[in-house]
Scaffold this motif. Structure first.
Motif, PDB file in Angstrom:
ATOM      1  N   GLY A 147       0.783  -1.232   0.000  1.00 51.85           N
ATOM      2  CA  GLY A 147       0.000   0.000   0.000  1.00 51.85           C
ATOM      3  C   GLY A 147       0.811   1.276   0.000  1.00 51.85           C
ATOM      4  O   GLY A 147       0.250   2.364  -0.169  1.00 51.85           O
ATOM      5  N   VAL A 148       2.144   1.181   0.161  1.00 48.45           N
ATOM      6  CA  VAL A 148       2.962   2.394   0.193  1.00 48.45           C
ATOM      7  C   VAL A 148       3.389   2.839  -1.202  1.00 48.45           C
ATOM      8  O   VAL A 148       4.128   3.820  -1.333  1.00 48.45           O
ATOM      9  CB  VAL A 148       4.223   2.189   1.071  1.00 48.45           C
ATOM     10  CG1 VAL A 148       3.848   1.713   2.457  1.00 48.45           C
ATOM     11  CG2 VAL A 148       5.203   1.212   0.422  1.00 48.45           C
ATOM     12  N   ASN A 149       2.909   2.160  -2.229  1.00 51.69           N
ATOM     13  CA  ASN A 149       3.303   2.470  -3.605  1.00 51.69           C
ATOM     14  C   ASN A 149       3.181   3.955  -3.915  1.00 51.69           C
ATOM     15  O   ASN A 149       4.153   4.607  -4.315  1.00 51.69           O
ATOM     16  CB  ASN A 149       2.451   1.646  -4.575  1.00 51.69           C
ATOM     17  CG  ASN A 149       2.918   1.760  -6.020  1.00 51.69           C
ATOM     18  OD1 ASN A 149       3.166   2.848  -6.517  1.00 51.69           O
ATOM     19  ND2 ASN A 149       3.034   0.624  -6.682  1.00 51.69           N
ATOM     20  N   TRP A 150       2.001   4.513  -3.726  1.00 52.41           N
ATOM     21  CA  TRP A 150       1.789   5.920  -4.060  1.00 52.41           C
ATOM     22  C   TRP A 150       2.456   6.850  -3.056  1.00 52.41           C
ATOM     23  O   TRP A 150       2.863   7.960  -3.408  1.00 52.41           O
ATOM     24  CB  TRP A 150       0.294   6.223  -4.155  1.00 52.41           C
ATOM     25  CG  TRP A 150      -0.302   5.754  -5.457  1.00 52.41           C
ATOM     26  CD1 TRP A 150       0.244   4.869  -6.336  1.00 52.41           C
ATOM     27  CD2 TRP A 150      -1.560   6.143  -6.024  1.00 52.41           C
ATOM     28  NE1 TRP A 150      -0.593   4.665  -7.402  1.00 52.41           N
ATOM     29  CE2 TRP A 150      -1.711   5.436  -7.242  1.00 52.41           C
ATOM     30  CE3 TRP A 150      -2.577   6.991  -5.609  1.00 52.41           C
ATOM     31  CZ2 TRP A 150      -2.828   5.578  -8.050  1.00 52.41           C
ATOM     32  CZ3 TRP A 150      -3.702   7.138  -6.413  1.00 52.41           C
ATOM     33  CH2 TRP A 150      -3.817   6.448  -7.625  1.00 52.41           C
ATOM     34  N   PHE A 151       2.584   6.419  -1.798  1.00 51.11           N
ATOM     35  CA  PHE A 151       3.277   7.253  -0.812  1.00 51.11           C
ATOM     36  C   PHE A 151       4.721   7.487  -1.240  1.00 51.11           C
ATOM     37  O   PHE A 151       5.243   8.605  -1.136  1.00 51.11           O
ATOM     38  CB  PHE A 151       3.256   6.604   0.575  1.00 51.11           C
ATOM     39  CG  PHE A 151       1.880   6.397   1.142  1.00 51.11           C
ATOM     40  CD1 PHE A 151       0.857   7.279   0.863  1.00 51.11           C
ATOM     41  CD2 PHE A 151       1.614   5.330   1.977  1.00 51.11           C
ATOM     42  CE1 PHE A 151      -0.411   7.103   1.403  1.00 51.11           C
ATOM     43  CE2 PHE A 151       0.355   5.144   2.515  1.00 51.11           C
ATOM     44  CZ  PHE A 151      -0.664   6.034   2.225  1.00 51.11           C
ATOM     45  N   GLU A 152       5.377   6.423  -1.686  1.00 51.31           N
ATOM     46  CA  GLU A 152       6.772   6.566  -2.117  1.00 51.31           C
ATOM     47  C   GLU A 152       6.874   7.398  -3.390  1.00 51.31           C
ATOM     48  O   GLU A 152       7.840   8.141  -3.572  1.00 51.31           O
ATOM     49  CB  GLU A 152       7.389   5.184  -2.312  1.00 51.31           C
ATOM     50  CG  GLU A 152       7.595   4.434  -1.001  1.00 51.31           C
ATOM     51  CD  GLU A 152       8.307   3.109  -1.163  1.00 51.31           C
ATOM     52  OE1 GLU A 152       8.751   2.546  -0.149  1.00 51.31           O
ATOM     53  OE2 GLU A 152       8.412   2.617  -2.315  1.00 51.31           O
ATOM     54  N   ARG A 153       5.884   7.289  -4.258  1.00 54.77           N
ATOM     55  CA  ARG A 153       5.890   8.141  -5.452  1.00 54.77           C
ATOM     56  C   ARG A 153       5.763   9.612  -5.070  1.00 54.77           C
ATOM     57  O   ARG A 153       6.380  10.483  -5.683  1.00 54.77           O
ATOM     58  CB  ARG A 153       4.756   7.733  -6.404  1.00 54.77           C
ATOM     59  CG  ARG A 153       5.032   6.446  -7.169  1.00 54.77           C
ATOM     60  CD  ARG A 153       3.890   6.107  -8.100  1.00 54.77           C
ATOM     61  NE  ARG A 153       3.662   7.168  -9.098  1.00 54.77           N
ATOM     62  CZ  ARG A 153       2.654   7.161  -9.963  1.00 54.77           C
ATOM     63  NH1 ARG A 153       1.777   6.156  -9.950  1.00 54.77           N
ATOM     64  NH2 ARG A 153       2.518   8.142 -10.839  1.00 54.77           N
ATOM     65  N   GLU A 154       4.949   9.905  -4.070  1.00 49.25           N
ATOM     66  CA  GLU A 154       4.814  11.283  -3.598  1.00 49.25           C
ATOM     67  C   GLU A 154       6.139  11.795  -3.035  1.00 49.25           C
ATOM     68  O   GLU A 154       6.553  12.924  -3.312  1.00 49.25           O
ATOM     69  CB  GLU A 154       3.725  11.376  -2.536  1.00 49.25           C
ATOM     70  CG  GLU A 154       2.319  11.215  -3.081  1.00 49.25           C
ATOM     71  CD  GLU A 154       1.272  11.265  -1.984  1.00 49.25           C
ATOM     72  OE1 GLU A 154       1.665  11.369  -0.794  1.00 49.25           O
ATOM     73  OE2 GLU A 154       0.072  11.210  -2.306  1.00 49.25           O
ATOM     74  N   ALA A 155       6.801  10.972  -2.218  1.00 51.12           N
ATOM     75  CA  ALA A 155       8.080  11.381  -1.638  1.00 51.12           C
ATOM     76  C   ALA A 155       9.123  11.590  -2.732  1.00 51.12           C
ATOM     77  O   ALA A 155       9.960  12.503  -2.640  1.00 51.12           O
ATOM     78  CB  ALA A 155       8.558  10.342  -0.626  1.00 51.12           C
ATOM     79  N   PHE A 156       9.089  10.751  -3.769  1.00 45.38           N
ATOM     80  CA  PHE A 156       9.987  10.937  -4.898  1.00 45.38           C
ATOM     81  C   PHE A 156       9.689  12.244  -5.621  1.00 45.38           C
ATOM     82  O   PHE A 156      10.595  13.024  -5.952  1.00 45.38           O
ATOM     83  CB  PHE A 156       9.861   9.761  -5.874  1.00 45.38           C
ATOM     84  CG  PHE A 156      10.395  10.060  -7.245  1.00 45.38           C
ATOM     85  CD1 PHE A 156      11.756  10.220  -7.473  1.00 45.38           C
ATOM     86  CD2 PHE A 156       9.528  10.211  -8.327  1.00 45.38           C
ATOM     87  CE1 PHE A 156      12.242  10.518  -8.741  1.00 45.38           C
ATOM     88  CE2 PHE A 156      10.004  10.504  -9.589  1.00 45.38           C
ATOM     89  CZ  PHE A 156      11.368  10.653  -9.799  1.00 45.38           C
ATOM     90  N   ASP A 157       8.419  12.504  -5.875  1.00 46.61           N
ATOM     91  CA  ASP A 157       8.007  13.700  -6.601  1.00 46.61           C
ATOM     92  C   ASP A 157       8.353  14.961  -5.833  1.00 46.61           C
ATOM     93  O   ASP A 157       8.906  15.921  -6.390  1.00 46.61           O
ATOM     94  CB  ASP A 157       6.499  13.626  -6.862  1.00 46.61           C
ATOM     95  CG  ASP A 157       6.026  14.651  -7.874  1.00 46.61           C
ATOM     96  OD1 ASP A 157       6.844  15.470  -8.338  1.00 46.61           O
ATOM     97  OD2 ASP A 157       4.832  14.629  -8.219  1.00 46.61           O
ATOM     98  N   LEU A 158       8.069  14.997  -4.542  1.00 44.34           N
ATOM     99  CA  LEU A 158       8.196  16.217  -3.760  1.00 44.34           C
ATOM    100  C   LEU A 158       9.592  16.442  -3.185  1.00 44.34           C
ATOM    101  O   LEU A 158       9.990  17.590  -2.955  1.00 44.34           O
ATOM    102  CB  LEU A 158       7.179  16.201  -2.613  1.00 44.34           C
ATOM    103  CG  LEU A 158       5.712  16.104  -3.054  1.00 44.34           C
ATOM    104  CD1 LEU A 158       4.804  15.998  -1.840  1.00 44.34           C
ATOM    105  CD2 LEU A 158       5.317  17.287  -3.916  1.00 44.34           C
TER     106      LEU A 158
END
Length: 237
Positions: A147-158
């Protein structure tokens, strides 16, 4: 609550005695700083070991410790009317792109995960620092908690943190042509470019940002005797 926190801290210190973890107890619960090389090992143990059973990872985010502990703004002298304003204009984000701060400090960027054990009804914060050696890279937790898939994408993006092993690491909040990572404290609040509609070209175009850096601190009204008297007069009129 303190007994639960003490029990969890004691269990973790015993289980990870051979790993240089750092434990702390606050009003918000137990927090644990994990060495980068042990990030996956500790996470798997926290999920699978019967003593912990942290089945869910509620959130993964990035942290930028640039200017950590520094005062963000200060006020000038209060005027006769009771107004004051923040005057420090070179704090985090308050500069143009060409004036941005590019400092290399140890342990500037961190990844923080919030864990939940449904079995034992307790939470845990784990954190590791990303080495700032040209590319911020931390092992992905997707295989442990999908479930952390999108969380890690956010951290990568920001923040620009690379999660090694992530199956689809790409921007999720900004567009594909975005330059930089907007949650870094060396990213100007005014941004880098702006989007406008060009009537001559008949399409949307990017251009350098046209506004000047500014201090985003509201005025403060001091509750002195003159203010109270004025309010009383208005109520009685």
């Amino acid at each position: 609550m303190s007994n639960f926190k003490y029990k969890l801290s004691k269990e973790m210190s015993e289980k990870f005695a051979d790993i240089n973890i750092e434990l702390s107890e606050t009003v918000h619960g137990v927090a644990c700083t994990v060495p980068l090389e042990s990030w996956l090992e500790v996470s798997k143990t926290l999920r699978d070991d019967d003593a912990f059973q942290f089945e869910q990872c509620l959130d993964v985010c990035g942290v930028d410790y640039l200017t950590y502990g520094e005062a963000e703004w200060q006020t000038d002298d209060v005027s006769s009317t009771g107004f004051s304003r923040g005057v420090k204009s070179n704090g985090p984000g308050r500069f143009s792109w060409s004036e941005r701060r590019e400092e290399s400090i140890p342990n500037r960027f961190a990844v923080v995960a919030q864990l939940l054990s449904l079995k034992y009804n307790r939470r845990l914060t784990i954190k590791c620092f990303a080495p700032d050696e040209g590319m911020l890279m931390v092992p992905s937790l997707v295989e442990i908690w999908p479930g952390v898939n999108w969380f890690e994408r956010e951290a990568f993006d920001l923040y620009g943190i690379i999660f090694k092993g992530h199956p689809d690491l790409r921007r999720i909040l900004t567009d594909y042509g975005f330059i930089g990572h907007p949650f870094r404290k060396d990213f100007p609040l005014i941004g880098n470019v702006e989007v406008i509609y060009d009537e001559d070209k008949g399409r949307v175009v990017y251009q350098p940002v046209s506004i000047e850096p500014r201090v985003l601190v509201p005025k403060t009204i001091r509750r002195d005797s003159r203010y109270v008297e004025s309010m009383n007069e208005q109520e009685n009129s």
